[in-house]
Design an enzyme around this catalytic site. Structure first.
Site, short mmCIF file in Angstrom:
data_model
loop_
_atom_site.label_atom_id
_atom_site.label_comp_id
_atom_site.label_asym_id
_atom_site.label_seq_id
_atom_site.Cartn_x
_atom_site.Cartn_y
_atom_site.Cartn_z
N ARG A 17 -7.31 1.88 -8.26
CA ARG A 17 -8.44 2.41 -7.88
C ARG A 17 -8.17 4.08 -8.58
O ARG A 17 -7.26 4.37 -8.80
CB ARG A 17 -8.56 2.59 -6.30
CG ARG A 17 -9.10 1.62 -5.61
CD ARG A 17 -9.26 2.06 -4.02
NE ARG A 17 -8.00 2.15 -3.38
CZ ARG A 17 -7.32 3.20 -3.09
NH1 ARG A 17 -7.78 4.56 -3.32
NH2 ARG A 17 -6.02 3.33 -2.66
N TYR A 52 -12.01 -3.43 -11.69
CA TYR A 52 -11.01 -3.74 -10.91
C TYR A 52 -10.88 -3.14 -9.54
O TYR A 52 -11.32 -2.16 -9.06
CB TYR A 52 -9.68 -3.21 -11.76
CG TYR A 52 -8.41 -3.74 -10.99
CD1 TYR A 52 -8.12 -4.93 -11.33
CD2 TYR A 52 -7.74 -3.00 -10.02
CE1 TYR A 52 -6.93 -5.54 -10.80
CE2 TYR A 52 -6.46 -3.52 -9.38
CZ TYR A 52 -6.03 -4.60 -9.96
OH TYR A 52 -4.86 -5.44 -9.31
N LYS A 66 -13.92 -0.88 -0.33
CA LYS A 66 -13.64 0.57 0.02
C LYS A 66 -15.15 1.32 0.21
O LYS A 66 -15.53 2.48 0.84
CB LYS A 66 -12.76 1.23 -0.80
CG LYS A 66 -11.35 0.39 -1.01
CD LYS A 66 -10.71 0.42 0.34
CE LYS A 66 -9.47 -0.41 0.15
NZ LYS A 66 -8.80 -0.62 1.31
N HIS A 125 -9.65 2.18 7.88
CA HIS A 125 -8.57 1.51 7.01
C HIS A 125 -7.68 0.74 7.72
O HIS A 125 -6.29 1.16 7.74
CB HIS A 125 -8.14 2.50 6.02
CG HIS A 125 -7.67 1.80 4.93
ND1 HIS A 125 -6.76 2.41 3.87
CD2 HIS A 125 -7.23 0.63 4.44
CE1 HIS A 125 -6.44 1.83 3.12
NE2 HIS A 125 -6.78 0.65 3.30
N SER A 148 -2.76 2.33 1.34
CA SER A 148 -2.73 1.51 0.49
C SER A 148 -1.14 0.94 0.21
O SER A 148 -0.50 1.79 -0.24
CB SER A 148 -3.50 1.74 -0.69
OG SER A 148 -4.86 2.03 -0.30
N CYS A 195 1.11 -0.14 2.05
CA CYS A 195 2.15 0.17 3.06
C CYS A 195 2.20 -0.88 4.00
O CYS A 195 2.78 -0.37 5.16
CB CYS A 195 1.84 1.71 3.48
SG CYS A 195 2.03 2.97 2.28
N ASP A 237 -7.44 -5.32 6.31
CA ASP A 237 -7.50 -4.00 5.57
C ASP A 237 -8.58 -3.03 6.05
O ASP A 237 -8.24 -1.88 5.94
CB ASP A 237 -7.87 -4.26 4.33
CG ASP A 237 -7.97 -3.15 3.18
OD1 ASP A 237 -6.82 -2.46 3.11
OD2 ASP A 237 -8.87 -2.94 2.49
N ARG A 264 -2.61 -8.36 -7.73
CA ARG A 264 -3.67 -8.73 -6.39
C ARG A 264 -3.93 -10.18 -6.42
O ARG A 264 -4.18 -10.77 -7.24
CB ARG A 264 -4.85 -8.10 -6.32
CG ARG A 264 -4.76 -6.44 -6.13
CD ARG A 264 -4.47 -6.07 -5.07
NE ARG A 264 -4.10 -4.56 -4.74
CZ ARG A 264 -3.95 -3.95 -3.48
NH1 ARG A 264 -4.58 -4.58 -2.12
NH2 ARG A 264 -3.55 -2.64 -3.28
P1 GTP Z 1 -3.50 -2.45 0.32
O1 GTP Z 1 -4.03 -3.96 0.30
O2 GTP Z 1 -3.48 -2.01 -0.53
O3 GTP Z 1 -4.31 -1.77 1.57
O4 GTP Z 1 -1.90 -2.89 1.00
P2 GTP Z 1 -1.36 -3.16 2.27
O5 GTP Z 1 -1.42 -2.04 3.29
O6 GTP Z 1 -2.01 -4.23 2.87
O7 GTP Z 1 0.09 -3.52 1.95
P3 GTP Z 1 0.90 -4.85 1.94
O8 GTP Z 1 1.06 -5.62 3.12
O9 GTP Z 1 0.33 -5.84 0.81
O10 GTP Z 1 2.38 -4.59 1.46
C1 GTP Z 1 2.67 -3.65 0.47
C2 GTP Z 1 3.98 -3.63 -0.19
O11 GTP Z 1 4.84 -3.30 0.83
C3 GTP Z 1 4.47 -5.11 -0.53
O12 GTP Z 1 5.17 -5.01 -1.66
C4 GTP Z 1 5.31 -5.72 0.65
O13 GTP Z 1 6.24 -6.37 0.47
C5 GTP Z 1 5.99 -4.30 1.13
N1 GTP Z 1 5.91 -4.47 2.67
C6 GTP Z 1 5.26 -4.47 3.51
N2 GTP Z 1 5.64 -4.72 4.73
C7 GTP Z 1 6.77 -4.27 4.85
C8 GTP Z 1 8.00 -3.74 5.42
O14 GTP Z 1 7.89 -4.05 6.86
N3 GTP Z 1 9.32 -3.38 5.10
C9 GTP Z 1 9.31 -3.11 3.88
N4 GTP Z 1 10.54 -2.76 3.41
N5 GTP Z 1 8.33 -3.43 2.65
C10 GTP Z 1 7.12 -3.92 3.24
C1 SPV Z 2 -6.38 -0.36 -1.09
O1 SPV Z 2 -6.08 0.38 -2.07
O2 SPV Z 2 -6.23 0.23 -0.05
C2 SPV Z 2 -6.85 -1.71 -1.45
C3 SPV Z 2 -6.83 -2.21 -2.53
O3 SPV Z 2 -6.86 -2.52 -0.48
S1 SPV Z 2 -8.45 -1.65 -3.44
O4 SPV Z 2 -9.32 -2.93 -3.02
O5 SPV Z 2 -8.32 -1.72 -4.85
O6 SPV Z 2 -9.06 -0.47 -2.78
MN MN Z 3 -6.30 -1.42 1.73
#
Ligand code: GTP
Ligand code: SPV
Ligand code: MN
Length: 602
Positions: free
Chosen positions: A86, A216, A225, A245, A267, A269, A294, A386
């Site tokens: 983004r 993308y 979003k 979110h 994002s 996290c 999400d 992704r």
């Molecule tokens: P978006 O799709 O961008 O909104 O991301 P998200 O908030 O869904 O995050 P996601 O669950 O995909 O995790 C993002 C990164 O954080 C990945 O590399 C995970 O492996 C890492 N991660 C997720 N949960 C944990 C956790 O509990 N501990 C640690 N250390 N890393 C984590």
């Molecule tokens: C985020 O960045 O919070 C996502 C990925 O879920 S995107 O759809 O690219 O915004």
């Molecule tokens: Mn997201």
């Protein structure tokens, strides 16, 4: 790999799903006259259409078909290396006054922005196919459901939208023939995928989104979003609901008692991971199920509780770090029918990324398509690579996911990626204190957006890049919502990412986050002890179920739960400075909360 592809010619009977609504037809005609495509492909969302488009995309070099024995129905896309996340600095909220967009958004004047975009879109689809993608957001019978149309010249966007939304005939059927019926107008063109001509523009007053120059993720899947957060948050403020979110998960105890929680993390996290976690062995009989990973749309039910639906139909998840160890349910979800973007390709036609189970392949192609070996300096998969996978693939999909009434939310959790300061978990004293915690939350930036990574920035309710109106009004809307909720969810803050002096995560995270969730559920049920601290209620180490937890010492645990005055004096100063930067928009209730925390530390 090519993003931009010449026009396709569809066999007769395909690409002809023209809706009957005259307002849609008029608008599409207008965009056609401006962009001058070679032809129009009206999508119907069918299997046959999807198969045809997948084949075309492979023929045109937009997708690579993966080995059907290893990844049936899966494809790899490589985006332009200048276009991998983004772009917040080029994301505009075009409201009549700058005030309407507020201090946290990039604002642009609507009429002038339309003019500039029209200039860029003039003839932009020449020799290309213009796809018209109808879609529904939310369970179609939900009162919160929304209809959108995305016009795009990217076949990859069409294929992704079919996974991520309820795409196809049902959208046009639901819209009907009334030319006054509400629908979101989304226009997307790749143009020449040039970062200097890349703009993601929102016109909340017109329910319109125009996105140019990118191919993308959140820049171009306009349902996500752009509509489900930026436009929806604007509508939610006007209409008295919440667009957030947040992931939504169900947690069922061995006795069969079920709660739902919603959690806002910025994002990359941990939302997708938390939404489908598998509890550790010790929690036999506990079940986690996913409503969404999400975005949550929430409204107040007749019983005064908050009810949530997931507007989406698929997951657009971060690939690196995903493994059968960290997130087995995500791994199972992406075994089939998945569109991968910017991961590595192995010699046997499978995909690979950093953090996948097992050893790295001896040789592969990196996300740019260049030969790669474990000795290479560059990463094989882009950090923001992704997967797009249908939510139906999730083995722990919650049975209520299509319930038009949504699910009742017992707890709201805010969380960020913080190396220090923030303890593993704490609970707000009440709703307004919870809103303050959400409003002042911060997180280290990630690869999900372009720009520096690892810098602490304030990200209120994880909505900094996604709130489609003035953030002060958004805070006010949260405070007002609290007044209308007779049984409000309890509010918590978590941090899975606190580090020790050597830079190692103190908390094992992932499945073990169940231990924190269990305490949260206990608190919701009026069980579960806590001690009062200046920042809220904290569990004592003995009040977390840590049985069989490996790899954490009692000092580590103490560190995880510590509220350190030296760190918090810096934190409070940063929170204060943030509110200052938003003035005069911050509601007095939140300034009062700020004073209260400061007082409690004295
Ligand atoms: P978006 O799709 O961008 O909104 O991301 P998200 O908030 O869904 O995050 P996601 O669950 O995909 O995790 C993002 C990164 O954080 C990945 O590399 C995970 O492996 C890492 N991660 C997720 N949960 C944990 C956790 O509990 N501990 C640690 N250390 N890393 C984590
Ligand atoms: C985020 O960045 O919070 C996502 C990925 O879920 S995107 O759809 O690219 O915004
Ligand atoms: Mn997201």
């Amino acid at each position: 790999m090519e993003n931009i592809a010449p026009a396709i010619s569809a066999p007769s009977g395909m690409g002809e799903n023209k809706p009957s609504n005259q307002a849609v037809l008029d608008w599409v005609h207008e965009v056609e006259s401006l962009t001058k495509p070679a032809n129009i492909f009206w999508c119907d969302g069918s299997e046959a259409e999807n198969n045809f488009l997948l084949e075309e995309a492979c023929r045109q070099g937009i997708l690579i078909k993966l080995n059907p024995e290893k990844r049936p129905g899966c494809y790899l896309h490589r985006s332009n290396p200048n276009d991998v996340a983004r772009v917040e600095q080029f994301t505009l909220i075009c409201t009549p006054s700058k005030e309407g967009a507020g201090p946290t958004n990039h604002w642009a004047e609507p009429a002038e922005t339309y003019r500039k975009l029209q200039e860029m879109l003039k003839g932009a689809m020449r020799d290309r196919t213009m796809f018209v993608v109808p879609y529904v957001m939310g369970p179609p019978d939900s009162p919160l459901a929304k209809i959108g149309y995305e016009i795009t010249d990217s076949i990859y966007v069409v294929l992704s939208m079919r996974i991520m939304t309820r795409m196809g005939r049902q959208a046009s059927a639901k819209l009907g023939d009334d030319p006054k019926a509400e629908f979101n107008r989304g226009v997307h063109s790749l143009l020449d995928v040039n970062p200097e001509r890349r703009w993601i523009c929102h016109f909340p007053q017109d329910n319109t989104i125009i996105s140019v120059g990118s191919g993308y993720g959140g820049n171009v899947l306009l349902s996500k979003k752009c509509l489900a957060l930026r436009i929806a948050s604007y509508l939610a403020n006007k209409q008295g609901w919440l667009a957030e979110h947040m992931l939504i998960l169900g947690v069922e105890s061995p006795e069969g008692k079920k709660h739902y929680v919603a959690a806002a993390f910025p994002s990359a996290c941990g939302k997708t991971n938390f939404a489908m976690l598998i509890p550790p062995k010790h929690f036999a009989g506990w079940k986690i199920t996913t409503i969404g990973d999400d975005i949550a749309w929430m409204e107040i039910g007749d019983d005064g509780r908050l009810y949530a639906v997931n507007p989406e139909n698929g997951y657009f998840g971060v690939v690196p770090g995903t493994s059968y160890k960290s997130n087995p349910n995500a791994m199972r979800s992406i075994e089939r029918d998945t569109l991968f973007t910017n991961v590595a390709l192995t010699n046997d036609g499978d995909v690979w990324w950093e953090g996948k189970d097992g050893a790295a392949p001896d040789a592969a192609f990196d996300w740019k398509g260049n030969p790669w070996t474990p000795a290479s300096k560059e990463k094989a998969a882009h950090p923001n690579s992704r997967f797009a996978t249908p939510m139906r693939n999730n083995p722990v999909l919650d049975l209520e996911v299509e319930d038009p009434a949504g699910v009742p939310i017992s707890a709201i959790i805010f969380g960020g990626r913080r190396s220090d300061t923030m303890p593993l978990v704490f609970q707000a004293h009440d709703w307004n204190h919870g809103v303050y915690i959400g409003a002042t939350m911060a997180s280290e930036t990630t690869a999900a957006a372009t720009g520096a990574v690892g810098q602490v920035r304030r990200d209120p309710m994880a909505m900094l890049p996604f709130c489609g109106y003035n953030i002060g009004d958004y805070f006010r809307h949260w405070l007002e919502t609290g007044k209308r909720l007779t049984s409000p969810p309890l509010i918590f803050h978590v941090n899975w990412f606190r580090k020790d002096a050597t830079g190692k995560f103190l908390w094992p995270g992932f499945g073990d986050n169940m231990r924190v969730l269990k305490w949260i559920i206990d608190r919701c049920e009026g069980r579960g002890g806590a001690e009062k601290s200046p920042i809220g209620y904290l569990p004592r180490a003995t009040e977390l179920d840590l049985e069989d937890l490996e790899g954490i010492s009692s000092e580590g645990l103490k560190e995880l739960l510590a509220v350190k005055p030296n760190e918090w004096s810096k934190e409070l100063a940063a929170q204060k400075a943030f509110f200052q930067s938003l003035q005069p928009n911050v509601p007095p209730e939140l300034l009062a909360q700020e004073e209260e925390v400061e007082r409690r530390f004295r």
